[in-house]
Motif scaffolding. Structure first.
Motif, PDB file in Angstrom:
ATOM      1  N   PHE A   1       4.790  -1.193  -5.232  1.00  0.00           N
ATOM      2  CA  PHE A   1       3.769  -0.852  -4.245  1.00  0.00           C
ATOM      3  C   PHE A   1       2.805  -2.011  -4.051  1.00  0.00           C
TER       4      PHE A   1
ATOM      5  N   ASN B   1       1.082   1.442  -0.586  1.00  0.00           N
ATOM      6  CA  ASN B   1       2.245   1.392   0.288  1.00  0.00           C
ATOM      7  C   ASN B   1       3.498   0.930  -0.457  1.00  0.00           C
ATOM      8  N   LEU B   2       4.568   1.706  -0.338  1.00  0.00           N
ATOM      9  CA  LEU B   2       5.843   1.371  -0.960  1.00  0.00           C
ATOM     10  C   LEU B   2       6.497   0.233  -0.176  1.00  0.00           C
TER      11      LEU B   2
END
Length: 720
Positions: free
Chosen positions: A583, A587-588
């Motif tokens: 991440f 956010n991945l």
């Protein structure tokens, strides 16, 4: 010829110039050139002319009056005289008897041999009318046998009948006239207009043979546009055929470009070289060219969320045609467009052609040199990343062959980049990033939503499972796949096609990465049990086709990772599976699922090897972030096995670790140098479980929520 046309039809003599122009237009399409069996049009265009739209010069016609504000009882068309054909459009040239002027219009009804004199009705379709709306006119109206004083203009006139008059416009709604699905939802007028435009001005087929394409006017136009692009870019020169040099063949490739709704918006014809006939050392040397990884694209999207700026995209038209060749290369003339005066000549290439082995490298070198000359610097890790800094302002551009994604903290920098690129290359598309490499990207005020909904639906339809029952999970938690040596074999082509399609879908669907990876291990000899598992994944995709990853603006540039392993999870060779996810803030950005190369003797060893793979990925991403201007401190990798964490901290080779390959112990050096710290995370909070083992419906929802996978963009903001 012009004199006969004027005199035989009693056309006013002051229209003599129009008669000469029409005579030339017709002559070029019907008279053979001396010494040949071709018309001038055929020698120019390379195809037989279509004369089905020809009409008698001087014949009476009726022009739709779409210029004036008409009253309820006013005539809706003007009487005129047909005098020729427009050169730059599909319109007719007519002399309007009402305005006494020459005009061009495609909305014309003719009073000549096209109207029949029998008692049957004839349907006349106007070009500005929807295919769903047909105008029915009487064949007796406006013919030469009717007194001019009693003639009513033929344009959406009532169906004149001696017994019963009909409505002004009769609409026919037969199923064969309806575009698209009959049961499809209601569309707006603008959407319908766009669809009709696409249907009317594009070919709906993708021919495999050039002979089929040469009979389709829209595909011929696409082919001509491709060759015009060659001329503008000065790609080649026509020369006599060399006697001792290898000449490479050429082939036409046809593609239909679609929008996000699947409507064909453009026909593309690509002339490619048959690169398989190239000879190394003669026709080509070095061929390697870097290509951006999907992880780099997702990282760029996350960086834009950190800086809160919008991304844009541009497409360089016929990009490979801009690359300069270092070798001497000759190609055959394209089929259907052979020079009539030099049919045995060949083209010598100055620039690269699609299909050549060195074409990607030539284009990449040309683009790189151009950007470097304009003060854009290349990334130290990703050579397809270009960055430009000006004080606190940042500009970023990511290159994927001919597609360029770019953005900046200053909109002026964006426009400057567009201007610089447009001066050097021809662009076919410039705008906000919305559709890239099959990814549908929605940029909103609070984040970015990435999905492959269109691709997922097409995938399900492709394999005929759109009506199959949906599944709650991609893989059963009770069934363990194995080689199944006694099982019945299935068609390898079908199975591999399913796996290949699903692998591409994992670009935005981390929830199916593990299940697809497991099924991909049995492509050499797939059995019915394997095919059943793949179909289960597709049924799961069918029910979750709108799922996508949400990138929130509420984030930061901190990099963290999770690693996990499923010890001896493979039933055939007892090898373990490594999994991890990474991440940037919330956010991945990246994930992986891979079977380990060696057999682990303990859970600790399997977890330790998985952590090593996670450290490798973290270090790569850390260096990438340096190019973006973010310097990371000590990175954190979460692991749910304390033994693996302790091994990474202990430099002593004791009996529990001496059998572990030395290449896995680089993690200790990273820990000692404080580059990475391994921290323990509870099993219930281990997000990497998603990539190492199948989860039931109850457990699956939790990690999907935490990694930012949502059903659609409308649920993202509220959920977070």
């Amino acid at each position: 010829m012009a004199r006969v046309m004027l005199l035989s039809n009693n056309v006013p003599r002051n229209l003599w110039a129009e008669a000469i122009n029409t005579a030339c237009y017709i002559g070029n399409r019907v008279f053979l050139r001396p010494g040949t069996r071709n018309t001038s049009y055929e020698l120019w265009k390379g195809k037989r002319p279509n004369v089905s739209y020809f009409h008698t010069f001087g014949s009476k016609c009726y022009i739709l009056n779409d210029r004036d504000q008409l009253g309820k009882f006013d005539a809706k068309s003007d009487e005129g005289i047909f005098i020729g054909y427009a050169l730059n459009s599909r319109a007719y040239r007519v002399f309007n008897l009402k305005t006494l002027s020459v005009m061009e219009s495609s909305n014309v009804v003719f009073d000549d041999t096209r109207l029949k004199s029998n008692d049957h009705k004839e349907e006349v379709i106007f070009s500005d009318v929807s295919p769903l709306e047909k105008v029915v006119v009487s064949p007796n109206v406006g013919t030469s046998n009717v007194n001019n004083n009693d003639t009513q203009p033929i344009d959406r006139v009532p169906l004149l009948d001696s017994k019963e008059p009909a409505p002004w416009v009769k609409k026919l709604h037969d199923k064969e006239d309806i575009i698209g699905e009959v049961n499809e939802g209601v569309r707006t007028r603008r959407q319908l207009a766009n669809l009709i435009s696409y249907t009317c001005y594009t070919s709906q087929i993708e021919p495999k043979k050039v002979e089929e394409a040469l009979n389709d006017e829209f595909l011929v136009l696409a082919m001509q546009e491709e060759l015009n692009q060659f001329e503008r870019n000065e790609v080649w020169t026509l020369v006599p055929r060399p006697k001792t040099t290898n000449v490479i063949g050429t082939k036409w490739i046809f593609m239909n470009k679609s929008d996000e709704d699947g409507n064909i918006v453009r026909n593309k014809a690509r002339l490619v070289a048959q690169g398989y006939s190239q000879i190394e050392g003669i026709d080509f040397e070095e061929t390697f060219a870097p290509v951006a990884r999907l992880e780099s694209i997702r990282l760029l999207l996350s960086i834009s969320c950190v800086h809160k700026f919008k991304l844009h995209q541009m497409d360089v038209k016929s990009a490979f045609l801009n690359g300069f060749l270092q070798e001497e290369v000759f190609v055959e003339q394209p089929k259907g467009f052979v020079d009539a005066h030099h049919p045995n000549h060949v083209y010598r290439l100055k620039k690269a052609l699609y299909g050549l082995k060195q074409a990607p490298r030539a284009w990449y070198e040309r683009l790189t040199q151009f950007l470097v000359d304009n003060n854009y610097s290349r990334g130290s890790v990703d050579k397809t990343l270009f960055i430009k800094r000006d004080n606190d302002e940042l500009f970023i551009a990511q290159i994927y062959v001919d597609d360029i994604v770019f953005g900046s903290t200053n909109n002026t920098k964006v426009q400057q980049f567009v201007d610089v690129m447009s001066l050097e290359f021809e662009m076919s598309r410039v705008g906000e990033l919305s559709y890239f490499l099959g990814l549908q990207i929605r940029q909103m005020h609070d984040g970015i939503f990435i999905t492959q909904a269109k691709y997922a639906k097409n995938l399900v339809k492709k394999f005929g499972l759109e009506k199959a029952k949906h599944c709650d999970t991609p893989m059963s938690t009770t069934l363990k796949l194995s080689k199944d040596a006694s099982g019945k074999s299935v068609e390898q082509t079908l199975y591999r096609g399913m796996i290949g399609s699903l692998l591409y879908l994992t670009a935005s669907r981390p929830d199916i990465s593990f299940s697809v990876g497991v099924c991909a291990r049995y492509q050499a000899d797939p059995k019915e049990s394997h095919l059943s598992s793949v179909k289960r994944i597709i049924r799961y995709v069918n029910g979750t086709s709108n799922y996508g990853i949400w990138y929130s603006f509420d984030t930061n540039p901190s990099l963290v990772g999770y690693s996990d392993a499923d010890w001896a999870g493979n039933c055939d060779d007892r090898k373990s599976t490594s999994g991890g996810c990474f991440f940037l803030g919330n956010n991945l950005v990246s994930w992986f699922c891979k079977k380990q190369n060696s057999i682990s003797l303990s859970t600790a060893e399997a977890e330790y090897i998985a952590a090593g793979s996670g450290c490798t990925q973290l270090m790569w991403m850390k260096q990438m972030l340096v190019d973006y201007g973010f310097n990371q401190g000590t990175l954190t990798l979460f692991c749910d096995n304390m033994s693996a964490i302790n091994i990474s901290k202990n430099p002593v080779q004791h009996s529990r670790t001496k059998h572990i390959d030395i290449r896995h112990h680089f993690i200790r050096e990273l820990v000692e140098n404080k580059c990475i710290v391994l921290e323990h995370v509870g099993t219930n909070d281990q997000l990497a479980d998603l990539f190492t083992k199948p989860l039931d419906a109850t457990l699956l929802g939790f990690p999907l929520f935490l990694i930012g996978l949502f059903r659609d963009q409308t649920t993202c903001g509220d959920a977070l």
